[in-house]
Design a protein around this motif. Structure first.
Motif, PDB file in Angstrom:
ATOM      1  N   PRO A   1      46.912  60.855  80.430  1.00  0.00           N
ATOM      2  CA  PRO A   1      48.006  59.992  80.883  1.00  0.00           C
ATOM      3  C   PRO A   1      48.821  59.542  79.662  1.00  0.00           C
ATOM      4  O   PRO A   1      48.319  58.858  78.789  1.00  0.00           O
TER       5      PRO A   1
ATOM      6  N   PRO B   1      52.338  57.754  78.217  1.00  0.00           N
ATOM      7  CA  PRO B   1      53.519  56.950  78.565  1.00  0.00           C
ATOM      8  C   PRO B   1      54.820  57.658  78.165  1.00  0.00           C
ATOM      9  O   PRO B   1      54.876  58.373  77.173  1.00  0.00           O
TER      10      PRO B   1
ATOM     11  N   TRP C   1      50.317  55.729  83.300  1.00  0.00           N
ATOM     12  CA  TRP C   1      50.240  54.260  83.203  1.00  0.00           C
ATOM     13  C   TRP C   1      51.389  53.577  83.938  1.00  0.00           C
ATOM     14  O   TRP C   1      51.489  52.366  83.928  1.00  0.00           O
TER      15      TRP C   1
ATOM     16  N   THR D   1      54.752  53.855  83.360  1.00  0.00           N
ATOM     17  CA  THR D   1      55.928  53.436  82.594  1.00  0.00           C
ATOM     18  C   THR D   1      57.230  53.881  83.250  1.00  0.00           C
ATOM     19  O   THR D   1      58.173  53.101  83.338  1.00  0.00           O
TER      20      THR D   1
ATOM     21  N   GLU E   1      48.756  59.329  90.878  1.00  0.00           N
ATOM     22  CA  GLU E   1      47.878  59.417  89.706  1.00  0.00           C
ATOM     23  C   GLU E   1      46.450  59.592  90.187  1.00  0.00           C
ATOM     24  O   GLU E   1      46.008  58.870  91.085  1.00  0.00           O
TER      25      GLU E   1
ATOM     26  N   PRO F   1      44.103  54.544  84.724  1.00  0.00           N
ATOM     27  CA  PRO F   1      45.549  54.322  84.835  1.00  0.00           C
ATOM     28  C   PRO F   1      45.975  53.903  86.241  1.00  0.00           C
ATOM     29  O   PRO F   1      46.866  53.068  86.405  1.00  0.00           O
TER      30      PRO F   1
ATOM     31  N   TYR G   1      45.188  50.293  86.546  1.00  0.00           N
ATOM     32  CA  TYR G   1      46.142  49.572  85.699  1.00  0.00           C
ATOM     33  C   TYR G   1      47.482  49.423  86.431  1.00  0.00           C
ATOM     34  O   TYR G   1      48.065  48.340  86.470  1.00  0.00           O
ATOM     35  N   MET G   2      47.973  50.535  87.008  1.00  0.00           N
ATOM     36  CA  MET G   2      49.245  50.477  87.739  1.00  0.00           C
ATOM     37  C   MET G   2      49.169  49.523  88.916  1.00  0.00           C
ATOM     38  O   MET G   2      50.111  48.764  89.168  1.00  0.00           O
TER      39      MET G   2
END
Length: 175
Positions: A32, A34, A62, A64, A82, A87, A90-91
């Motif tokens: 992953p 950015p 991630w 971005t 994803e 990630p 996180y998202m």
């Protein structure tokens, strides 16, 4: 004693996170990564020319690019795909924290979706994935924007080169 136990737990958690990312990255063929700020800015400017109502980010990492698009186009539905757990989580957390109600974060392989569901698809993948996506995009009537990696045997409608800290990054546009 408690401090040492907490340190060990934290190190174990970090190790599990790294193992998760490395395992999924080896399966996907890419980590992953950015999108650089300058490329993110240029892609957002390009998307303004198309006024899509639905955008997919294939391999959102991630988030971005997905979050930049969500911020710039608050009335557009953004679908961020994803498969890597860390990630993805996180998202999910960032979308909730930042209040991006127009972002749908899916832990789903984008190869299983229909491209026709989206007006525009953004990709920051790798050569092998772009090759696999070629048949899907051959009959797709929307716009594909690809960061760095071109669709093989397909002539882009336009190419933009963006200077960034990584050097020059091509952005391929297919209509």
């Amino acid at each position: 004693m408690i401090s040492n136990a907490l340190t060990l737990i934290l190190l174990a958690l970090i190790l599990l996170i790294l193992i998760s990312i490395v395992t999924r990255s080896s399966k996907n063929g890419i980590t992953p990564t950015p999108t650089s700020p300058k490329v993110k800015e240029e892609v957002t400017a390009i998307v303004k020319n198309y006024t899509p109502t639905t955008i997919a980010d294939f391999g959102a990492g991630w988030g971005t690019m997905a979050f930049a698009l969500a911020k710039e186009f608050p009335h557009t539905d953004i679908y961020a795909y994803e498969t890597s757990l860390v990630p993805y989580l996180y998202m999910k957390g960032m979308a909730k924290l930042k209040g991006y109600s127009n972002v749908r974060i899916l832990k789903k392989d984008f190869f299983t979706v229909r491209a026709g569901e989206f007006d525009l698809i953004y990709c920051y993948l790798f050569t092998g994935a772009m090759k696999q996506l070629s048949p899907m995009f051959a009959s797709y009537n929307g716009t594909v924007i690809s960061n760095t990696f071109a669709l093989p045997n397909t002539v882009p409608t336009a190419t933009k080169n963006v200077a960034s800290w990584l050097g020059t990054t091509p952005i391929y546009i297919y209509k």
